[in-house]
Scaffold this active site. Structure first.
Site, PDB file in Angstrom:
ATOM      1  N   GLY A  93      -3.418   2.716   5.731  1.00  0.00           N
ATOM      2  CA  GLY A  93      -4.326   1.812   6.421  1.00  0.00           C
ATOM      3  C   GLY A  93      -5.762   2.252   6.191  1.00  0.00           C
ATOM      4  O   GLY A  93      -6.039   3.447   6.041  1.00  0.00           O
ATOM      5  N   GLY A  94      -6.672   1.300   6.150  1.00  0.00           N
ATOM      6  CA  GLY A  94      -8.100   1.624   6.025  1.00  0.00           C
ATOM      7  C   GLY A  94      -8.400   2.340   4.729  1.00  0.00           C
ATOM      8  O   GLY A  94      -7.945   1.935   3.657  1.00  0.00           O
TER       9      GLY A  94
ATOM     10  N   PRO B  30     -26.992 -20.994 -43.591  1.00  0.00           N
ATOM     11  CA  PRO B  30     -28.374 -20.877 -44.072  1.00  0.00           C
ATOM     12  C   PRO B  30     -29.210 -19.972 -43.160  1.00  0.00           C
ATOM     13  O   PRO B  30     -30.038 -19.203 -43.630  1.00  0.00           O
ATOM     14  CB  PRO B  30     -28.896 -22.316 -44.035  1.00  0.00           C
ATOM     15  CG  PRO B  30     -27.676 -23.171 -44.084  1.00  0.00           C
ATOM     16  CD  PRO B  30     -26.579 -22.395 -43.417  1.00  0.00           C
TER      17      PRO B  30
ATOM     18  N   THR C 289     -12.356   0.773   5.563  1.00  0.00           N
ATOM     19  CA  THR C 289     -11.922   1.490   6.766  1.00  0.00           C
ATOM     20  C   THR C 289     -12.035   0.611   8.011  1.00  0.00           C
ATOM     21  O   THR C 289     -12.968  -0.183   8.144  1.00  0.00           O
ATOM     22  CB  THR C 289     -12.740   2.790   6.953  1.00  0.00           C
ATOM     23  OG1 THR C 289     -12.344   3.384   8.186  1.00  0.00           O
ATOM     24  CG2 THR C 289     -14.239   2.542   6.995  1.00  0.00           C
TER      25      THR C 289
ATOM     26  N   LYS D 113       6.898   4.077  12.175  1.00  0.00           N
ATOM     27  CA  LYS D 113       7.470   2.873  12.783  1.00  0.00           C
ATOM     28  C   LYS D 113       6.736   2.489  14.059  1.00  0.00           C
ATOM     29  O   LYS D 113       6.632   1.344  14.409  1.00  0.00           O
ATOM     30  CB  LYS D 113       8.948   3.131  13.126  1.00  0.00           C
ATOM     31  CG  LYS D 113       9.853   3.042  11.911  1.00  0.00           C
ATOM     32  CD  LYS D 113      10.676   1.763  11.977  1.00  0.00           C
ATOM     33  CE  LYS D 113      11.825   1.767  11.002  1.00  0.00           C
ATOM     34  NZ  LYS D 113      11.440   1.462   9.647  1.00  0.00           N
TER      35      LYS D 113
ATOM     36  N   ASP E 111       2.346   3.542   5.307  1.00  0.00           N
ATOM     37  CA  ASP E 111       2.049   3.878   6.706  1.00  0.00           C
ATOM     38  C   ASP E 111       2.209   2.654   7.594  1.00  0.00           C
ATOM     39  O   ASP E 111       2.152   1.522   7.123  1.00  0.00           O
ATOM     40  CB  ASP E 111       0.597   4.353   6.825  1.00  0.00           C
ATOM     41  CG  ASP E 111       0.485   5.841   6.583  1.00  0.00           C
ATOM     42  OD1 ASP E 111       1.531   6.507   6.510  1.00  0.00           O
ATOM     43  OD2 ASP E 111      -0.654   6.318   6.464  1.00  0.00           O
TER      44      ASP E 111
ATOM     45  N   MET F 262      -8.673   6.137  17.240  1.00  0.00           N
ATOM     46  CA  MET F 262      -7.601   6.878  17.930  1.00  0.00           C
ATOM     47  C   MET F 262      -8.050   7.340  19.317  1.00  0.00           C
ATOM     48  O   MET F 262      -7.753   8.453  19.725  1.00  0.00           O
ATOM     49  CB  MET F 262      -7.186   8.100  17.081  1.00  0.00           C
ATOM     50  CG  MET F 262      -6.619   7.710  15.743  1.00  0.00           C
ATOM     51  SD  MET F 262      -6.292   9.125  14.674  1.00  0.00           S
ATOM     52  CE  MET F 262      -7.902   9.455  14.017  1.00  0.00           C
TER      53      MET F 262
HETATM   54  C1  LIG Z   1      -4.873   7.660  11.674  1.00  0.00           C
HETATM   55  S1  LIG Z   1      -6.236   6.621  11.855  1.00  0.00           S
HETATM   56  C2  LIG Z   1      -6.359   5.950  10.250  1.00  0.00           C
HETATM   57  C3  LIG Z   1      -7.691   5.343   9.936  1.00  0.00           C
HETATM   58  C4  LIG Z   1      -7.725   4.660   8.596  1.00  0.00           C
HETATM   59  N1  LIG Z   1      -7.589   5.610   7.514  1.00  0.00           N
HETATM   60  C5  LIG Z   1      -9.002   3.838   8.376  1.00  0.00           C
HETATM   61  O1  LIG Z   1      -9.834   4.180   7.530  1.00  0.00           O
HETATM   62  O2  LIG Z   1      -9.117   2.822   9.075  1.00  0.00           O
HETATM   63  C6  LIG Z   1      -5.558   5.325  12.821  1.00  0.00           C
HETATM   64  C7  LIG Z   1      -6.582   4.657  13.683  1.00  0.00           C
HETATM   65  O3  LIG Z   1      -7.348   3.738  12.932  1.00  0.00           O
HETATM   66  C8  LIG Z   1      -7.738   2.668  13.766  1.00  0.00           C
HETATM   67  N2  LIG Z   1      -7.220   1.423  13.175  1.00  0.00           N
HETATM   68  C9  LIG Z   1      -6.599   1.285  12.019  1.00  0.00           C
HETATM   69  N3  LIG Z   1      -6.325  -0.023  11.768  1.00  0.00           N
HETATM   70  C10 LIG Z   1      -6.818  -0.705  12.807  1.00  0.00           C
HETATM   71  C11 LIG Z   1      -6.859  -2.075  13.141  1.00  0.00           C
HETATM   72  N4  LIG Z   1      -6.369  -3.021  12.333  1.00  0.00           N
HETATM   73  N5  LIG Z   1      -7.466  -2.445  14.291  1.00  0.00           N
HETATM   74  C12 LIG Z   1      -8.000  -1.520  15.100  1.00  0.00           C
HETATM   75  N6  LIG Z   1      -7.969  -0.200  14.834  1.00  0.00           N
HETATM   76  C13 LIG Z   1      -7.392   0.202  13.713  1.00  0.00           C
HETATM   77  C14 LIG Z   1      -7.181   2.932  15.137  1.00  0.00           C
HETATM   78  O4  LIG Z   1      -8.157   3.635  15.870  1.00  0.00           O
HETATM   79  C15 LIG Z   1      -6.018   3.821  14.800  1.00  0.00           C
HETATM   80  O5  LIG Z   1      -5.617   4.592  15.907  1.00  0.00           O
END
Ligand SMILES: C[S@@+](CC[C@H](N)C(=O)[O-])C[C@H]1O[C@@H](n2cnc3c(N)ncnc32)[C@H](O)[C@@H]1O
Length: 397
Positions: free
Chosen positions: A243-244, A43, A273, A212, A190, A328
């Site tokens: 990573g990151g 309705p 990151t 490694k 990585d 790094m």
């Molecule tokens: C080649 S760079 C890569 C960075 C990555 N793309 C990011 O955005 O975190 C590698 C560096 O990231 C940092 N890193 C990555 N993972 C980390 C963690 N779990 N703890 C501390 N430093 C980290 C360190 O300074 C390491 O030498």
């Protein structure tokens, strides 16, 4: 009811919804989405139903409304009216779902989740809430990749996804990243990627390990670029798990270009990151009202003694009041601290080294800038680590 589950093809087929309220609107929408030719009889027809663009008859139900109908839904808030619909449908051998009393109808709807071409339909006995709870859990697990939903290969086209895995804790990858890993044929990983995610991969997934140790890559960048293109051109779903974030000191840009040059479709999934995650995991806010209004992320990979290094303006960084984040940097931390102090940074500026952030072996060392390298050495912590320099280091105690 020990029912028989079936998926109905309602494309273009007339279906009847009796009722004009929100339940009827929901049912009418999902039937219309399934391609059915929907007629709503009530309705009063709500604006929600009118907006669906389905056929409507603004009057009470009549048995003749069932003529030519394949499926009926009794969705009024009046039990007697729903009963009348289901009795009339029964007489015509038309399946009828009752919204008010599922057990009184001849058919029941399911709680539905759709995921990447899959339909999951759950029926919870006589308790629709059980079905909804299970459906939600399944949908969430499909989204994260906790439940495998590996799609059968469709055609020859492979692709590469550059996936940011976050700082290391496997829970800190994005939902999309996690799903792509679960669906991949090949994972090129990585050292600092969340490797715990590899443990759950099926045995037929090819895992290519690029790193490694902290200082050694198994494969050169050119070899990595080649393997990404090679596998994708062979029709594989390739995940480059990093990573990151792939585009923060991750060489993701180079891999992207290599894929484009090879004619391979490539996409990027951002990641958390370590530049941001590591300070956060150590309780260091990179900005804090009154202390730091910005932060700068710098690679400490290159020798700061050489002025032309990657254009890093160490004197400018020393003069700047914001937070400095170094990746790094462990091998050259002495040199970097010295350079910053020589260019005017106060030697007692708070600094911290966050090692293996977000992982069980995480360690944090805090010291003045002129002592941070020695303090890290005493604690025997090196790469991977993020170094933070600035007043924010001590702000949360
Ligand atoms: C080649 S760079 C890569 C960075 C990555 N793309 C990011 O955005 O975190 C590698 C560096 O990231 C940092 N890193 C990555 N993972 C980390 C963690 N779990 N703890 C501390 N430093 C980290 C360190 O300074 C390491 O030498």
């Amino acid at each position: 009811m020990n029912g028989f589950p079936a998926l109905l093809d309602l494309t273009g087929r007339p279906v009847l919804v009796v009722g004009g309220g929100p339940v009827a609107a929901r049912r009418a929408r999902s039937l219309a989405d399934a391609g059915a030719d929907v007629l709503v009889v009530a309705p009063e027809i709500s604006t929600e139903i009118s907006a669906l663009g389905v056929r409507t008859r603004p009057r009470p139900f009549e048995a003749a409304d069932l003529d030519g109908v394949w499926l009926a839904m009794a969705c009024t808030d009046d039990g007697a009216a729903n009963s009348a619909v289901s009795a009339a449908a029964e007489q015509r051998r038309i399946f009828c779902v009752r919204a008010d009393a599922a057990t009184e109808g001849t058919a029941r709807t399911s709680a539905i989740a759709r995921h990447d071409g899959l339909t999951v339909a759950v029926n919870g006995g006589d308790d629709p809430l059980r079905a909804v709870a299970l459906r939600d859990a399944i949908a969430a697990a499909l989204d994260t990749g906790d439940l495998p939903s590996r799609r059968a290969r469709r055609g020859p086209g492979g692709h590469v996804a550059l996936v940011g895995g976050g700082p290391g804790d496997p829970e800190l990858i994005t939902v999309r990243g996690r799903r792509l890993v679960a669906e991949a044929d090949v994972v090129v990983v990585d050292r600092l990627a969340p490797r715990a995610l590899l443990e759950g991969l099926p045995a037929d997934v090819e895992v290519i390990d690029c790193g490694k140790s902290a200082h050694r890559q198994n494969l050169t960048q050119a070899e990595i670029n080649a393997v990404l293109a090679d596998r994708a051109l062979a029709g594989k779903r390739v995940v480059r798990l990093k990573g990151g974030d792939p585009f923060v000191f991750g060489r993701g840009g180079e891999e992207w270009r290599a894929c484009v040059a090879a004619g391979v479709p490539v996409s990027v999934v951002p990641g958390l990151t370590s530049a941001i995650a590591a300070p956060a995991a150590a309780g260091i806010p990179l900005t804090h009202r009154g202390l730091a209004a910005d932060f700068t992320v710098v690679s400490g990979h290159l020798d700061p003694g050489r002025p032309a290094d990657e254009g890093i303006d160490w004197p400018g960084l020393a003069a700047h009041g914001g937070t400095l984040v170094l990746l790094m940097a462990m091998e050259r931390l002495d040199l970097i601290a010295k350079e910053l102090i020589e260019h005017g940074k106060a030697p007692d500026t708070p600094a911290a080294v966050v090692h293996s952030a977000t992982l069980p072996e995480q360690q944090v060392v805090r010291a003045r800038l002129d002592e941070i390298a020695a303090a890290a050495r005493r604690a025997q912590i090196g790469a991977p680590a993020v170094v933070v320099v600035g007043a924010v280091v001590d702000v949360l105690g």
